[in-house]
Design a protein around this motif. Structure first.
Motif, PDB file in Angstrom:
ATOM      1  N   GLU A  59       0.803  -1.219   0.000  1.00  0.00           N
ATOM      2  CA  GLU A  59       0.000   0.000   0.000  1.00  0.00           C
ATOM      3  C   GLU A  59       0.841   1.276   0.000  1.00  0.00           C
ATOM      4  OE1 GLU A  59      -3.040  -0.368  -0.630  1.00  0.00           O
ATOM      5  OE2 GLU A  59      -3.249  -2.476  -0.122  1.00  0.00           O
ATOM      6  N   PRO A  60       1.369   1.659  -1.169  1.00  0.00           N
ATOM      7  CA  PRO A  60       2.129   2.914  -1.248  1.00  0.00           C
ATOM      8  C   PRO A  60       1.239   4.118  -0.948  1.00  0.00           C
ATOM      9  CG  PRO A  60       1.736   2.020  -3.435  1.00  0.00           C
ATOM     10  CD  PRO A  60       1.241   0.999  -2.454  1.00  0.00           C
ATOM     11  N   LEU A  61       1.797   5.131  -0.332  1.00  0.00           N
ATOM     12  CA  LEU A  61       1.058   6.347   0.027  1.00  0.00           C
ATOM     13  C   LEU A  61       1.696   7.553  -0.646  1.00  0.00           C
ATOM     14  CD1 LEU A  61       0.705   5.559   3.839  1.00  0.00           C
ATOM     15  CD2 LEU A  61      -0.981   5.148   2.033  1.00  0.00           C
ATOM     16  N   THR A  62       1.898   7.461  -1.953  1.00  0.00           N
ATOM     17  CA  THR A  62       2.633   8.485  -2.679  1.00  0.00           C
ATOM     18  C   THR A  62       1.773   9.594  -3.260  1.00  0.00           C
ATOM     19  OG1 THR A  62       2.530   7.098  -4.638  1.00  0.00           O
ATOM     20  CG2 THR A  62       4.507   6.933  -3.279  1.00  0.00           C
ATOM     21  N   ASP A  63       0.479   9.360  -3.413  1.00  0.00           N
ATOM     22  CA  ASP A  63      -0.415  10.401  -3.931  1.00  0.00           C
ATOM     23  C   ASP A  63      -1.836  10.104  -3.468  1.00  0.00           C
ATOM     24  OD1 ASP A  63      -1.279   8.311  -5.569  1.00  0.00           O
ATOM     25  OD2 ASP A  63      -0.270   9.056  -7.341  1.00  0.00           O
ATOM     26  N   ALA A  64      -2.757  11.015  -3.773  1.00  0.00           N
ATOM     27  CA  ALA A  64      -4.135  10.884  -3.294  1.00  0.00           C
ATOM     28  C   ALA A  64      -4.793   9.595  -3.790  1.00  0.00           C
ATOM     29  CB  ALA A  64      -4.950  12.096  -3.728  1.00  0.00           C
ATOM     30  N   ARG A  91      -0.451   5.850   9.580  1.00  0.00           N
ATOM     31  CA  ARG A  91       0.244   6.380   8.394  1.00  0.00           C
ATOM     32  C   ARG A  91      -0.753   6.756   7.296  1.00  0.00           C
ATOM     33  NH1 ARG A  91       4.245   2.983  10.341  1.00  0.00           N
ATOM     34  NH2 ARG A  91       3.510   1.052   9.419  1.00  0.00           N
ATOM     35  N   ILE A  92      -1.783   5.949   7.120  1.00  0.00           N
ATOM     36  CA  ILE A  92      -2.805   6.246   6.104  1.00  0.00           C
ATOM     37  C   ILE A  92      -3.546   7.528   6.471  1.00  0.00           C
ATOM     38  CG2 ILE A  92      -5.010   5.464   5.142  1.00  0.00           C
ATOM     39  CD1 ILE A  92      -3.856   2.580   5.264  1.00  0.00           C
ATOM     40  N   ARG A  93      -3.914   7.690   7.746  1.00  0.00           N
ATOM     41  CA  ARG A  93      -4.606   8.911   8.199  1.00  0.00           C
ATOM     42  C   ARG A  93      -3.752  10.147   7.963  1.00  0.00           C
ATOM     43  NH1 ARG A  93      -6.245   7.158  13.749  1.00  0.00           N
ATOM     44  NH2 ARG A  93      -4.464   8.466  14.210  1.00  0.00           N
ATOM     45  N   THR A  94      -2.465  10.036   8.264  1.00  0.00           N
ATOM     46  CA  THR A  94      -1.544  11.157   8.058  1.00  0.00           C
ATOM     47  C   THR A  94      -1.455  11.515   6.575  1.00  0.00           C
ATOM     48  OG1 THR A  94      -0.265  10.475   9.982  1.00  0.00           O
ATOM     49  CG2 THR A  94       0.818  11.954   8.425  1.00  0.00           C
ATOM     50  N   ALA A  95      -1.325  10.496   5.729  1.00  0.00           N
ATOM     51  CA  ALA A  95      -1.247  10.737   4.284  1.00  0.00           C
ATOM     52  C   ALA A  95      -2.560  11.316   3.762  1.00  0.00           C
ATOM     53  CB  ALA A  95      -0.903   9.442   3.551  1.00  0.00           C
ATOM     54  N   GLY A 100      -5.616  15.910   1.586  1.00  0.00           N
ATOM     55  CA  GLY A 100      -6.957  16.487   1.689  1.00  0.00           C
ATOM     56  C   GLY A 100      -8.081  15.483   1.509  1.00  0.00           C
ATOM     57  N   ILE A 101      -7.877  14.260   1.962  1.00  0.00           N
ATOM     58  CA  ILE A 101      -8.895  13.218   1.844  1.00  0.00           C
ATOM     59  C   ILE A 101      -9.566  13.050   3.203  1.00  0.00           C
ATOM     60  CG2 ILE A 101      -9.293  10.762   1.389  1.00  0.00           C
ATOM     61  CD1 ILE A 101      -6.736  10.870  -0.349  1.00  0.00           C
ATOM     62  N   GLU A 102     -10.897  13.117   3.213  1.00  0.00           N
ATOM     63  CA  GLU A 102     -11.632  12.926   4.453  1.00  0.00           C
ATOM     64  C   GLU A 102     -11.868  11.447   4.702  1.00  0.00           C
ATOM     65  OE1 GLU A 102     -15.068  15.176   5.529  1.00  0.00           O
ATOM     66  OE2 GLU A 102     -14.402  16.838   4.278  1.00  0.00           O
TER      67      GLU A 102
END
Length: 108
Positions: A59-64, A91-95, A100-102
């Protein structure tokens, strides 16, 4: 069949593309990609800290788009402990906040 002229033009275009890509890499810019921004090669260059599950590199967290995908697939990840899942969710919540994702709630 391709003509000699077409083959020469194709070779010239490939040389130009390789040269531009190498120049972008030297300057620290990410080489332009096709439809999918994370090829397997590009994914291998991402530091482990940019993944929700760094040890497994899942699960990369590189973009929205990747963050939304990580949220949607959070419950499908197997082979991780509850502690690792909790850390990944942080980490997902921080990303998500960064892009800007709710998030309404944690998937069960």
């Amino acid at each position: 069949m391709a003509t000699t002229r077409q083959k020469t033009a194709a070779r010239r275009n490939i040389k130009k593309a390789v040269k531009v890509s190498a120049t972008r890499r030297r300057q620290g810019a990410v080489p332009k990609r096709g439809k999918h921004p994370l090829s397997s090669h590009a994914e291998g260059e991402i530091p482990s800290t940019r993944f929700a599950f760094p040890k497994e590199r899942k699960e990369p967290l590189t973009d929205a788009r990747h963050v939304r995908n990580a949220i949607a697939r959070f419950n499908q990840v197997e082979g991780v402990t509850k502690t690792e899942k909790d850390a990944a969710w942080r980490r997902i919540r921080t990303a998500a906040k960064k892009y800007g994702i709710e998030i309404s709630h944690k998937p069960s």
